[in-house]
Scaffold this active site. Structure first.
Site, PDB file in Angstrom:
ATOM      1  N   GLY A   1      -2.676  -3.691   9.389  1.00  0.00           N
ATOM      2  CA  GLY A   1      -1.884  -4.409  10.386  1.00  0.00           C
ATOM      3  C   GLY A   1      -1.294  -5.717   9.898  1.00  0.00           C
ATOM      4  O   GLY A   1      -0.956  -6.591  10.692  1.00  0.00           O
TER       5      GLY A   1
ATOM      6  N   HIS B   1      -8.699   1.351  -3.490  1.00  0.00           N
ATOM      7  CA  HIS B   1      -9.542   1.176  -2.300  1.00  0.00           C
ATOM      8  C   HIS B   1     -10.158   2.528  -1.961  1.00  0.00           C
ATOM      9  O   HIS B   1      -9.478   3.420  -1.463  1.00  0.00           O
ATOM     10  CB  HIS B   1      -8.660   0.650  -1.151  1.00  0.00           C
ATOM     11  CG  HIS B   1      -9.387   0.499   0.148  1.00  0.00           C
ATOM     12  ND1 HIS B   1      -8.716   0.347   1.353  1.00  0.00           N
ATOM     13  CD2 HIS B   1     -10.713   0.456   0.460  1.00  0.00           C
ATOM     14  CE1 HIS B   1      -9.594   0.224   2.342  1.00  0.00           C
ATOM     15  NE2 HIS B   1     -10.816   0.300   1.823  1.00  0.00           N
TER      16      HIS B   1
ATOM     17  N   ASP C   1      -4.874   3.858  -1.739  1.00  0.00           N
ATOM     18  CA  ASP C   1      -5.891   4.241  -0.745  1.00  0.00           C
ATOM     19  C   ASP C   1      -6.421   5.649  -0.964  1.00  0.00           C
ATOM     20  O   ASP C   1      -5.688   6.630  -0.860  1.00  0.00           O
ATOM     21  CB  ASP C   1      -5.278   4.163   0.656  1.00  0.00           C
ATOM     22  CG  ASP C   1      -5.101   2.731   1.115  1.00  0.00           C
ATOM     23  OD1 ASP C   1      -6.098   1.989   1.145  1.00  0.00           O
ATOM     24  OD2 ASP C   1      -3.957   2.359   1.439  1.00  0.00           O
TER      25      ASP C   1
ATOM     26  N   SER D   1       0.851  -1.195   0.000  1.00  0.00           N
ATOM     27  CA  SER D   1       0.000   0.000   0.000  1.00  0.00           C
ATOM     28  C   SER D   1       0.881   1.236   0.000  1.00  0.00           C
ATOM     29  O   SER D   1       1.669   1.445   0.934  1.00  0.00           O
ATOM     30  CB  SER D   1      -0.896   0.016   1.238  1.00  0.00           C
ATOM     31  OG  SER D   1      -1.445   1.314   1.399  1.00  0.00           O
TER      32      SER D   1
ATOM     33  N   HIS E   1      -1.558  -1.372  -4.007  1.00  0.00           N
ATOM     34  CA  HIS E   1      -2.791  -0.927  -3.331  1.00  0.00           C
ATOM     35  C   HIS E   1      -2.777   0.598  -3.204  1.00  0.00           C
ATOM     36  O   HIS E   1      -1.789   1.195  -2.779  1.00  0.00           O
ATOM     37  CB  HIS E   1      -2.865  -1.603  -1.964  1.00  0.00           C
ATOM     38  CG  HIS E   1      -4.136  -1.392  -1.222  1.00  0.00           C
ATOM     39  ND1 HIS E   1      -5.300  -2.087  -1.507  1.00  0.00           N
ATOM     40  CD2 HIS E   1      -4.445  -0.574  -0.184  1.00  0.00           C
ATOM     41  CE1 HIS E   1      -6.254  -1.711  -0.673  1.00  0.00           C
ATOM     42  NE2 HIS E   1      -5.764  -0.774   0.135  1.00  0.00           N
TER      43      HIS E   1
ATOM     44  N   MET F   1      -9.014   8.501   0.376  1.00  0.00           N
ATOM     45  CA  MET F   1      -9.819   8.933   1.532  1.00  0.00           C
ATOM     46  C   MET F   1     -10.317  10.355   1.278  1.00  0.00           C
ATOM     47  O   MET F   1      -9.571  11.186   0.755  1.00  0.00           O
ATOM     48  CB  MET F   1      -8.976   8.901   2.807  1.00  0.00           C
ATOM     49  CG  MET F   1      -8.316   7.553   3.074  1.00  0.00           C
ATOM     50  SD  MET F   1      -7.511   7.507   4.686  1.00  0.00           S
ATOM     51  CE  MET F   1      -6.514   6.013   4.522  1.00  0.00           C
TER      52      MET F   1
ATOM     53  N   ASP G   1      -6.775  -5.921   4.883  1.00  0.00           N
ATOM     54  CA  ASP G   1      -6.103  -4.624   4.849  1.00  0.00           C
ATOM     55  C   ASP G   1      -6.052  -4.073   6.258  1.00  0.00           C
ATOM     56  O   ASP G   1      -7.090  -3.813   6.869  1.00  0.00           O
ATOM     57  CB  ASP G   1      -6.909  -3.691   3.924  1.00  0.00           C
ATOM     58  CG  ASP G   1      -6.243  -2.353   3.692  1.00  0.00           C
ATOM     59  OD1 ASP G   1      -5.122  -2.138   4.184  1.00  0.00           O
ATOM     60  OD2 ASP G   1      -6.873  -1.521   3.010  1.00  0.00           O
TER      61      ASP G   1
ATOM     62  N   SER H   1       2.657  -0.058   6.114  1.00  0.00           N
ATOM     63  CA  SER H   1       3.807   0.334   6.932  1.00  0.00           C
ATOM     64  C   SER H   1       4.822  -0.798   7.074  1.00  0.00           C
ATOM     65  O   SER H   1       6.025  -0.545   7.192  1.00  0.00           O
ATOM     66  CB  SER H   1       3.344   0.820   8.306  1.00  0.00           C
ATOM     67  OG  SER H   1       2.552  -0.159   8.938  1.00  0.00           O
TER      68      SER H   1
HETATM   69  C1  DX5 Z   1      -5.967   2.220   5.911  1.00  0.00           C
HETATM   70  C2  DX5 Z   1      -5.693   1.725   4.517  1.00  0.00           C
HETATM   71  C3  DX5 Z   1      -4.624   0.708   4.416  1.00  0.00           C
HETATM   72  C4  DX5 Z   1      -3.279   1.110   4.970  1.00  0.00           C
HETATM   73  C5  DX5 Z   1      -2.801  -0.088   5.717  1.00  0.00           C
HETATM   74  O1  DX5 Z   1      -7.284   2.595   6.091  1.00  0.00           O
HETATM   75  O2  DX5 Z   1      -6.849   1.187   3.893  1.00  0.00           O
HETATM   76  O3  DX5 Z   1      -4.476   0.238   3.073  1.00  0.00           O
HETATM   77  O4  DX5 Z   1      -2.307   1.458   4.018  1.00  0.00           O
HETATM   78  O5  DX5 Z   1      -1.642   0.224   6.388  1.00  0.00           O
HETATM   79  P1  DX5 Z   1      -0.891  -0.801   7.338  1.00  0.00           P
HETATM   80  O6  DX5 Z   1      -0.471  -1.957   6.481  1.00  0.00           O
HETATM   81  O7  DX5 Z   1       0.251   0.000   7.838  1.00  0.00           O
HETATM   82  O8  DX5 Z   1      -1.838  -1.217   8.420  1.00  0.00           O
HETATM   83 ZN    ZN Z   2      -6.519   0.186   1.901  1.00  0.00          ZN
END
Ligand code: DX5
Ligand code: ZN
Length: 228
Positions: free
Chosen positions: A185, A78, A44, A17, A42, A46, A183, A206
């Site tokens: 953690g 996403h 993201d 991501s 991926h 928002m 998706d 991350s």
């Molecule tokens: C958060 C995103 C994820 C994010 C996950 O809402 O949808 O795709 O990048 O990040 P990690 O892998 O660090 O949890």
């Molecule tokens: Zn995501």
């Protein structure tokens, strides 16, 4: 568009991501993970409404799409936005290979899934941790991907919710031939539990880009997932 993504996710995949990437050198970061074998990227989105942060949109997608496609990859979009039906055409035009929206963000999930396929992309629906798995049961046959959030969406770097594997086990019998994506953690220590529960597409932000060596971090998660 959808053909490439369909082939890629026919077998288990780890999808880095870019939310956790260094946007000042995004192209280089993409090369690093794609050179290491990553093929699903991926992306993201928002909107500051469905989730508090505002991130990136079609302009950034169109800036990276050729690079990803030229390397044999696909972009997994996403959408964490309200009224996703208003935006899907823009993301398809900008180079999305799959588009996933949230079940909680629209009452018209069947219609949006159908519209995404008509735009030439694989169609995905996502559910938040508090949304019951039964809420996507009626979408069997319409969704190519069912994304089970393993954190509350909005931010990278959170810990996977411990109830996630059990929820995926309840979800798996309801999705038909759709692939299950997770998706939030996901890292080398958590990916095994969700893989065993029935997931085949693993987003990691991350854990990949927060590492000093994203290529090595990617490879470590792939090995722990038994993925590609
Ligand atoms: C958060 C995103 C994820 C994010 C996950 O809402 O949808 O795709 O990048 O990040 P990690 O892998 O660090 O949890
Ligand atoms: Zn995501």
């Amino acid at each position: 568009m959808s053909e490439r993504m369909g082939e890629l996710i026919a077998s288990p995949r780890v999808a880095p991501s870019i939310l956790s990437a260094d946007f000042a050198r995004l192209g280089t970061q993409l090369d690093e993970v794609m050179d290491a074998g990553a093929r699903v990227i991926h992306f993201d989105v928002m909107d500051g409404h469905f989730v508090p942060p505002i991130t990136i949109g079609p302009l950034v997608l169109s800036a990276i799409a050729d690079q990803v496609h030229d390397a044999g990859g696909a972009v997994d979009v996403h959408l964490m936005i309200e009224q996703p039906e208003r935006q899907i055409a823009e993301f398809a035009k900008a180079g999305a290979d799959s588009i996933t929206f949230h079940r909680e963000a629209t009452p018209h999930a069947n219609r949006v899934l159908t519209a995404i396929r008509e735009l030439g992309c694989l169609a995905g629906v996502a559910i938040n941790p508090a949304t019951p798995v039964e809420d996507v049961a009626g979408l069997r046959g319409y969704a190519d991907i069912v994304l089970n959030m393993t954190i509350n969406p909005g931010w990278g770097g959170q810990e996977m919710l411990p109830e996630s594997p059990a929820k995926i086990e309840r979800l798996a019998p309801l999705v038909g031939s759709a692939r299950i994506e997770v998706d939030g953690g996901i890292d080398a220590s958590t990916v095994g539990s969700v893989a065993q529960a029935g997931t085949s597409l693993f987003v990691a932000g991350s854990a990949v880009f927060g590492s000093d060596d994203p290529a090595a971090a990617y490879a470590e998660i792939v090995a722990a997932a038994g993925a590609a």
